[in-house]
Design an enzyme around this catalytic site. Structure first.
Site, PDB file in Angstrom:
ATOM      1  N   SER A  26       5.022  -2.365 -13.983  1.00  0.00           N
ATOM      2  CA  SER A  26       5.085  -2.452 -12.526  1.00  0.00           C
ATOM      3  C   SER A  26       3.705  -2.673 -11.926  1.00  0.00           C
ATOM      4  O   SER A  26       2.821  -1.830 -12.042  1.00  0.00           O
ATOM      5  CB  SER A  26       5.692  -1.168 -11.940  1.00  0.00           C
ATOM      6  OG  SER A  26       5.443  -1.132 -10.549  1.00  0.00           O
ATOM      7  N   LYS A  61       3.517 -13.369  -0.740  1.00  0.00           N
ATOM      8  CA  LYS A  61       3.739 -12.051  -0.125  1.00  0.00           C
ATOM      9  C   LYS A  61       2.810 -11.007  -0.749  1.00  0.00           C
ATOM     10  O   LYS A  61       2.177 -10.232  -0.040  1.00  0.00           O
ATOM     11  CB  LYS A  61       5.210 -11.661  -0.292  1.00  0.00           C
ATOM     12  CG  LYS A  61       5.598 -10.366   0.364  1.00  0.00           C
ATOM     13  CD  LYS A  61       7.054 -10.367   0.777  1.00  0.00           C
ATOM     14  CE  LYS A  61       8.020 -10.183  -0.352  1.00  0.00           C
ATOM     15  NZ  LYS A  61       8.103  -8.784  -0.830  1.00  0.00           N
ATOM     16  N   SER A  62       2.739 -10.987  -2.068  1.00  0.00           N
ATOM     17  CA  SER A  62       1.906  -9.977  -2.740  1.00  0.00           C
ATOM     18  C   SER A  62       0.449 -10.106  -2.310  1.00  0.00           C
ATOM     19  O   SER A  62      -0.233  -9.103  -2.048  1.00  0.00           O
ATOM     20  CB  SER A  62       1.986 -10.157  -4.257  1.00  0.00           C
ATOM     21  OG  SER A  62       3.271  -9.852  -4.715  1.00  0.00           O
ATOM     22  N   ASP A 120      10.827 -11.296  -9.793  1.00  0.00           N
ATOM     23  CA  ASP A 120      11.458 -11.531  -8.488  1.00  0.00           C
ATOM     24  C   ASP A 120      12.314 -12.796  -8.461  1.00  0.00           C
ATOM     25  O   ASP A 120      12.970 -13.070  -7.460  1.00  0.00           O
ATOM     26  CB  ASP A 120      10.383 -11.643  -7.402  1.00  0.00           C
ATOM     27  CG  ASP A 120       9.730 -10.295  -7.133  1.00  0.00           C
ATOM     28  OD1 ASP A 120      10.335  -9.255  -7.449  1.00  0.00           O
ATOM     29  OD2 ASP A 120       8.597 -10.291  -6.603  1.00  0.00           O
ATOM     30  N   ARG A 151      -2.099  -7.529   0.052  1.00  0.00           N
ATOM     31  CA  ARG A 151      -3.383  -7.053  -0.465  1.00  0.00           C
ATOM     32  C   ARG A 151      -4.542  -7.521   0.410  1.00  0.00           C
ATOM     33  O   ARG A 151      -5.566  -6.841   0.509  1.00  0.00           O
ATOM     34  CB  ARG A 151      -3.552  -7.531  -1.909  1.00  0.00           C
ATOM     35  CG  ARG A 151      -2.626  -6.740  -2.884  1.00  0.00           C
ATOM     36  CD  ARG A 151      -2.339  -7.554  -4.135  1.00  0.00           C
ATOM     37  NE  ARG A 151      -1.636  -6.800  -5.171  1.00  0.00           N
ATOM     38  CZ  ARG A 151      -0.307  -6.612  -5.224  1.00  0.00           C
ATOM     39  NH1 ARG A 151       0.487  -7.083  -4.260  1.00  0.00           N
ATOM     40  NH2 ARG A 151       0.237  -5.937  -6.227  1.00  0.00           N
ATOM     41  N   GLY A 192       8.809  -2.517  -0.262  1.00  0.00           N
ATOM     42  CA  GLY A 192       8.422  -1.628  -1.357  1.00  0.00           C
ATOM     43  C   GLY A 192       6.939  -1.738  -1.686  1.00  0.00           C
ATOM     44  O   GLY A 192       6.283  -0.735  -1.994  1.00  0.00           O
ATOM     45  N   GLN A 246       3.193  -2.721  -8.819  1.00  0.00           N
ATOM     46  CA  GLN A 246       3.050  -1.828  -7.664  1.00  0.00           C
ATOM     47  C   GLN A 246       2.479  -0.487  -8.096  1.00  0.00           C
ATOM     48  O   GLN A 246       1.612   0.069  -7.426  1.00  0.00           O
ATOM     49  CB  GLN A 246       4.394  -1.653  -6.961  1.00  0.00           C
ATOM     50  CG  GLN A 246       4.866  -2.942  -6.294  1.00  0.00           C
ATOM     51  CD  GLN A 246       6.207  -2.813  -5.616  1.00  0.00           C
ATOM     52  OE1 GLN A 246       6.888  -1.805  -5.746  1.00  0.00           O
ATOM     53  NE2 GLN A 246       6.591  -3.849  -4.899  1.00  0.00           N
TER      54      GLN A 246
HETATM   55  C1  S3P Z   1       5.011  -6.665  -6.386  1.00  0.00           C
HETATM   56  C2  S3P Z   1       5.370  -6.205  -7.633  1.00  0.00           C
HETATM   57  C3  S3P Z   1       6.731  -6.281  -8.157  1.00  0.00           C
HETATM   58  C4  S3P Z   1       7.587  -7.250  -7.353  1.00  0.00           C
HETATM   59  C5  S3P Z   1       7.421  -7.083  -5.878  1.00  0.00           C
HETATM   60  C6  S3P Z   1       5.981  -7.308  -5.475  1.00  0.00           C
HETATM   61  C7  S3P Z   1       3.617  -6.531  -5.949  1.00  0.00           C
HETATM   62  O1  S3P Z   1       7.338  -5.011  -8.074  1.00  0.00           O
HETATM   63  O2  S3P Z   1       8.945  -7.113  -7.702  1.00  0.00           O
HETATM   64  O3  S3P Z   1       8.235  -7.994  -5.167  1.00  0.00           O
HETATM   65  O4  S3P Z   1       3.221  -7.182  -4.955  1.00  0.00           O
HETATM   66  O5  S3P Z   1       2.875  -5.779  -6.596  1.00  0.00           O
HETATM   67  P1  S3P Z   1       7.232  -3.934  -9.278  1.00  0.00           P
HETATM   68  O6  S3P Z   1       5.835  -3.510  -9.379  1.00  0.00           O
HETATM   69  O7  S3P Z   1       8.158  -2.821  -8.862  1.00  0.00           O
HETATM   70  O8  S3P Z   1       7.730  -4.662 -10.488  1.00  0.00           O
END
Ligand code: S3P
Length: 438
Positions: free
Chosen positions: A170, A24-25, A318, A29, A97, A172
């Site tokens: 984080s 997913k990440s 996660d 991107r 998110g 993100q």
């Molecule tokens: C993610 C970062 C993580 C993770 C999320 C995906 C990302 O969040 O929990 O499912 O793709 O950068 P955080 O940056 O809030 O830890």
């Protein structure tokens, strides 16, 4: 197909070879950087889940031509760093998110105003963690009171690079600031309190951007354009995690999970399960573009409770819902601390998991930043996932060792990260039935 309820019969084992959907990440991107690049980017292994599709639609709404994904393949006609167009409506990022936080950084550097909205869960999640440092860079981000979405992002600001020590680990927040940094004057740097997933850095480098990582500091300078390329997305270790736990706890299981990403900033679940006694082997280790992958063989093994090393927490952030199910089936007690971030995920994952474990008769003690779980016999019963995809899937696999059936409600968001979960889990041996929303 998305289901509202999972009914899972007890027992069984997991066997055979399976491939879980794309990461997913990395899928998010691939759309973001492919859109900002000059030229055409081809993506394969893209996750066709609601979260990464929300990112895809957001870029289409900003004028980027992206082909319809077909079996994970798509092409993006990049518009260059300054080629995005003002969207006509607020961008709806659903449950995602990652889409919202990364896009906030990217949009802070545009010439046009924009607005980001999300579903009920996303609308409760903290956004000040990105709004505050972006404001220090000169951005204008308005949130709802309490620092939550919707976000209004003012365009036409001249951003300046900052050096930002992040208050929480984080990826993100790090990625948001690096994306804003592409548009900021001078150098933008973040300092991480602990290593977090580095997919943004790897992919930016693959697109020709000079990103410097020195110990805990990651930086880039603006004025660099992105060059299109091809991206092959590994299978998502976060989706593989449910099966790593399921095959570890279910008698006579032996499962091979193919082409799974084993990036060292994501492999905490493997390390934690091995510390608990899991039998997990990496086979055929190789590189897929810039990301390491392997086929992962997992066999049933007796698990013991452990104190989870705090440095592994961000590397498995996660995967804790699945790890809690491993803990419920281990001998002795597993203790997790330093994981307050779990309270601000798609649900409060400490409390929602604790409520579900209680339904199944598993002893536990909740703390502000973690939980203690003592392994025991899981009775079965009814569990509410509170719309959290990872909680729904974790309790589904728990049925492999429960005495009676487990019924899980509010499961429709499983489609955000794992389309086809019910069908794939059934093919591996889980006796699961999905019921559509009535
Ligand atoms: C993610 C970062 C993580 C993770 C999320 C995906 C990302 O969040 O929990 O499912 O793709 O950068 P955080 O940056 O809030 O830890």
């Amino acid at each position: 197909m998305s289901y509202a309820v999972f009914r899972v019969k007890p027992g069984g084992s997991l066997t055979g070879n399976i491939q879980v959907p794309g990461d997913k990440s990395i899928s998010h991107r691939s759309i973001m950087l492919g859109s900002l690049a000059d030229g055409e980017t081809r993506v394969s292994g893209f996750l066709e889940g609601a979260d990464s599709l929300a990112t895809l639609e957001a870029f289409r709404a900003m004028g980027v031509e992206i082909s319809d994904p077909q079996a994970g393949e798509l092409t993006i006609r990049g518009v260059g760093l300054n080629g995005l167009r003002k969207p006509e409506k607020p961008l709806d990022l659903g449950n995602s998110g990652t889409s919202m936080r990364l896009l906030t950084g990217l949009l802070a550097g545009q010439q046009f105003d924009s607005e980001l909205v999300g579903d009920e869960s996303l609308s409760r999640r903290p956004m000040s963690r990105v709004a505050a440092p972006l404001s220090l860079m000169g951005a204008r981000i308005d949130t709802a009171s309490g620092g939550t979405p919707p976000l209004r992002i003012g365009g036409g600001k001249n951003l300046v690079g900052i050096e930002y020590p992040m208050p929480m680990a984080s990826a993100q927040v790090k990625s948001c600031l690096l994306l804003a940094g592409l548009y900021a004057q001078g150098e933008t740097a973040v300092i991480e309190p602990a290593p977090t997933r580095d997919h943004t850095e790897r992919m930016l480098r693959a697109f020709g951007v000079d990103v410097v990582s020195e110990d805990s500091r990651v930086s880039l300078k603006s004025g660099q354009s992105l060059k299109a390329g091809s991206i092959d997305v590994p299978a998502d270790i976060s989706s593989a995690a449910f099966f790593l736990v399921g095959a570890s706890i279910a008698r006579d299981s032996e499962l091979l999970l193919e082409k799974v990403g084993i990036n060292p900033t994501r492999d905490g679940v493997i390390q934690i399960l091995r510390l608990m006694g899991a039998d997990i082997q990496l086979e055929n280790e190789r590189k897929l573009g810039d990301e390491p992958v392997a086929d992962i063989r997992v066999r049933c093994a007796p698990l013991q409770g452990i104190d989870i090393p705090p440095e592994l927490v961000p590397l498995a952030i996660d995967e804790f819902p699945a790890i809690f199910i491993a803990a419920a089936n281990a001998s002795g007690t597993t203790r997790l601390t330093g994981a307050a971030e779990l309270r601000v995920k798609e649900s409060d994952r400490i409390q929602v998991m604790a409520d579900g474990l209680k339904q199944l008769g598993i002893k536990h003690r909740v703390q502000q930043d973690g939980i203690e779980i003592t392994g025991g016999l899981m009775k079965g019963g009814k569990v509410n996932s509170h719309g959290d995809h990872r909680i729904a899937m974790s309790f589904a696999l728990a049925a492999l060792r429960s005495r009676k059936s487990i019924e899980i409600s509010d499961c429709q968001n499983v489609a955000t990260s794992f389309p086809g979960f019910v069908e794939l889990a059934r093919s591996a041996g889980l006796d699961i039935e999905g019921l559509p929303a009535s």
